[in-house]
Design a protein around this motif. Structure first.
Motif, PDB file in Angstrom:
ATOM      1  N   GLY A  14      22.722  58.806  42.682  1.00 36.16           N
ATOM      2  CA  GLY A  14      23.120  59.969  43.479  1.00 36.16           C
ATOM      3  C   GLY A  14      21.947  60.875  43.776  1.00 36.16           C
ATOM      4  O   GLY A  14      21.780  61.354  44.898  1.00 36.16           O
ATOM      5  N   SER A  15      21.122  61.096  42.775  1.00 36.00           N
ATOM      6  CA  SER A  15      19.952  61.944  42.936  1.00 36.00           C
ATOM      7  C   SER A  15      18.990  61.358  43.972  1.00 36.00           C
ATOM      8  O   SER A  15      18.468  62.076  44.825  1.00 36.00           O
ATOM      9  CB  SER A  15      19.251  62.128  41.594  1.00 36.00           C
ATOM     10  OG  SER A  15      18.162  62.983  41.708  1.00 36.00           O
ATOM     11  N   LYS A  16      18.782  60.051  43.916  1.00 29.69           N
ATOM     12  CA  LYS A  16      17.907  59.395  44.890  1.00 29.69           C
ATOM     13  C   LYS A  16      18.466  59.519  46.305  1.00 29.69           C
ATOM     14  O   LYS A  16      17.724  59.765  47.253  1.00 29.69           O
ATOM     15  CB  LYS A  16      17.725  57.917  44.534  1.00 29.69           C
ATOM     16  CG  LYS A  16      16.818  57.680  43.360  1.00 29.69           C
ATOM     17  CD  LYS A  16      16.647  56.200  43.085  1.00 29.69           C
ATOM     18  CE  LYS A  16      15.743  55.967  41.901  1.00 29.69           C
ATOM     19  NZ  LYS A  16      15.576  54.532  41.606  1.00 29.69           N
ATOM     20  N   LEU A  17      19.781  59.351  46.434  1.00 26.30           N
ATOM     21  CA  LEU A  17      20.424  59.460  47.741  1.00 26.30           C
ATOM     22  C   LEU A  17      20.280  60.876  48.295  1.00 26.30           C
ATOM     23  O   LEU A  17      19.939  61.065  49.464  1.00 26.30           O
ATOM     24  CB  LEU A  17      21.906  59.088  47.630  1.00 26.30           C
ATOM     25  CG  LEU A  17      22.734  59.183  48.905  1.00 26.30           C
ATOM     26  CD1 LEU A  17      22.255  58.159  49.931  1.00 26.30           C
ATOM     27  CD2 LEU A  17      24.204  58.976  48.593  1.00 26.30           C
ATOM     28  N   ILE A  18      20.506  61.859  47.444  1.00 23.73           N
ATOM     29  CA  ILE A  18      20.385  63.246  47.870  1.00 23.73           C
ATOM     30  C   ILE A  18      18.949  63.552  48.297  1.00 23.73           C
ATOM     31  O   ILE A  18      18.720  64.176  49.329  1.00 23.73           O
ATOM     32  CB  ILE A  18      20.832  64.205  46.747  1.00 23.73           C
ATOM     33  CG1 ILE A  18      22.324  64.065  46.500  1.00 23.73           C
ATOM     34  CG2 ILE A  18      20.478  65.641  47.092  1.00 23.73           C
ATOM     35  CD1 ILE A  18      22.807  64.765  45.254  1.00 23.73           C
ATOM     36  N   LYS A  19      17.982  63.116  47.508  1.00 23.99           N
ATOM     37  CA  LYS A  19      16.575  63.367  47.836  1.00 23.99           C
ATOM     38  C   LYS A  19      16.204  62.735  49.170  1.00 23.99           C
ATOM     39  O   LYS A  19      15.486  63.334  49.976  1.00 23.99           O
ATOM     40  CB  LYS A  19      15.669  62.849  46.728  1.00 23.99           C
ATOM     41  CG  LYS A  19      15.719  63.713  45.487  1.00 23.99           C
ATOM     42  CD  LYS A  19      14.876  63.149  44.371  1.00 23.99           C
ATOM     43  CE  LYS A  19      14.997  64.022  43.127  1.00 23.99           C
ATOM     44  NZ  LYS A  19      14.269  63.479  41.989  1.00 23.99           N
ATOM     45  N   LYS A  20      16.712  61.528  49.426  1.00 26.76           N
ATOM     46  CA  LYS A  20      16.437  60.839  50.687  1.00 26.76           C
ATOM     47  C   LYS A  20      16.960  61.646  51.869  1.00 26.76           C
ATOM     48  O   LYS A  20      16.258  61.858  52.864  1.00 26.76           O
ATOM     49  CB  LYS A  20      17.097  59.456  50.664  1.00 26.76           C
ATOM     50  CG  LYS A  20      16.969  58.687  51.946  1.00 26.76           C
ATOM     51  CD  LYS A  20      17.717  57.377  51.877  1.00 26.76           C
ATOM     52  CE  LYS A  20      17.760  56.700  53.224  1.00 26.76           C
ATOM     53  NZ  LYS A  20      18.602  55.500  53.203  1.00 26.76           N
ATOM     54  N   HIS A  21      18.187  62.117  51.751  1.00 18.19           N
ATOM     55  CA  HIS A  21      18.778  62.878  52.852  1.00 18.19           C
ATOM     56  C   HIS A  21      18.127  64.253  52.993  1.00 18.19           C
ATOM     57  O   HIS A  21      17.967  64.744  54.115  1.00 18.19           O
ATOM     58  CB  HIS A  21      20.287  62.999  52.679  1.00 18.19           C
ATOM     59  CG  HIS A  21      21.003  61.715  52.969  1.00 18.19           C
ATOM     60  ND1 HIS A  21      21.173  61.223  54.241  1.00 18.19           N
ATOM     61  CD2 HIS A  21      21.551  60.789  52.142  1.00 18.19           C
ATOM     62  CE1 HIS A  21      21.801  60.069  54.199  1.00 18.19           C
ATOM     63  NE2 HIS A  21      22.042  59.778  52.930  1.00 18.19           N
ATOM     64  N   CYS A  22      17.743  64.855  51.888  1.00 17.26           N
ATOM     65  CA  CYS A  22      17.050  66.146  51.951  1.00 17.26           C
ATOM     66  C   CYS A  22      15.721  66.008  52.696  1.00 17.26           C
ATOM     67  O   CYS A  22      15.375  66.856  53.505  1.00 17.26           O
ATOM     68  CB  CYS A  22      16.817  66.714  50.546  1.00 17.26           C
ATOM     69  SG  CYS A  22      18.290  67.459  49.825  1.00 17.26           S
ATOM     70  N   ARG A  23      14.983  64.943  52.392  1.00 20.12           N
ATOM     71  CA  ARG A  23      13.719  64.705  53.102  1.00 20.12           C
ATOM     72  C   ARG A  23      13.968  64.535  54.593  1.00 20.12           C
ATOM     73  O   ARG A  23      13.217  65.039  55.424  1.00 20.12           O
ATOM     74  CB  ARG A  23      13.017  63.466  52.547  1.00 20.12           C
ATOM     75  CG  ARG A  23      12.202  63.711  51.309  1.00 20.12           C
ATOM     76  CD  ARG A  23      11.302  62.534  50.964  1.00 20.12           C
ATOM     77  NE  ARG A  23      12.012  61.278  50.813  1.00 20.12           N
ATOM     78  CZ  ARG A  23      12.553  60.839  49.684  1.00 20.12           C
ATOM     79  NH1 ARG A  23      12.455  61.552  48.585  1.00 20.12           N
ATOM     80  NH2 ARG A  23      13.179  59.692  49.636  1.00 20.12           N
ATOM     81  N   ALA A  24      15.039  63.825  54.930  1.00 20.74           N
ATOM     82  CA  ALA A  24      15.342  63.554  56.343  1.00 20.74           C
ATOM     83  C   ALA A  24      15.640  64.830  57.124  1.00 20.74           C
ATOM     84  O   ALA A  24      15.329  64.922  58.312  1.00 20.74           O
ATOM     85  CB  ALA A  24      16.520  62.586  56.451  1.00 20.74           C
ATOM     86  N   ILE A  25      16.229  65.826  56.472  1.00 22.46           N
ATOM     87  CA  ILE A  25      16.574  67.057  57.182  1.00 22.46           C
ATOM     88  C   ILE A  25      15.620  68.206  56.870  1.00 22.46           C
ATOM     89  O   ILE A  25      15.782  69.303  57.380  1.00 22.46           O
ATOM     90  CB  ILE A  25      18.030  67.487  56.907  1.00 22.46           C
ATOM     91  CG1 ILE A  25      18.244  67.818  55.427  1.00 22.46           C
ATOM     92  CG2 ILE A  25      19.007  66.430  57.387  1.00 22.46           C
ATOM     93  CD1 ILE A  25      19.586  68.458  55.125  1.00 22.46           C
TER      94      ILE A  25
END
Length: 63
Positions: free
Chosen positions: A9-20
C-alpha cells in the motif's frame, strides 16, 4: 490508515503521489486530519488543516 501501514500500500501511494507531485508525507498528514476530524465528529477546521499542510508543502517547493 491500513494502506499506509502495508508495504504494498505504501509503495502504491508513493507511486501515485509522485505522479501528481504531492509529497507522501503531506498526503499522510491530510488523511490523518480527515480521520481525526471524523472520529471526533468535528468537521470544523478540516479545510484550515488542509490549507496548513498544503501551504507548508508549497513553501518548501518555492525555497
Amino acid at each position: 490508515m491500513t494502506l499506509f501501514a502495508q508495504e504494498k500500500g505504501s509503495k502504491l501511494i508513493k507511486k501515485h503521489c509522485r505522479a501528481i507531485g504531492l509529497p507522501y508525507g503531506d498526503l499522510k498528514r491530510l488523511v490523518e486530519e480527515v480521520v481525526d476530524k471524523s472520529t471526533m465528529g468535528r468537521r470544523h477546521g478540516l479545510w484550515q488543516a488542509f490549507d496548513e499542510v498544503l501551504g507548508e508543502s508549497l513553501e518548501e517547493t518555492e525555497d
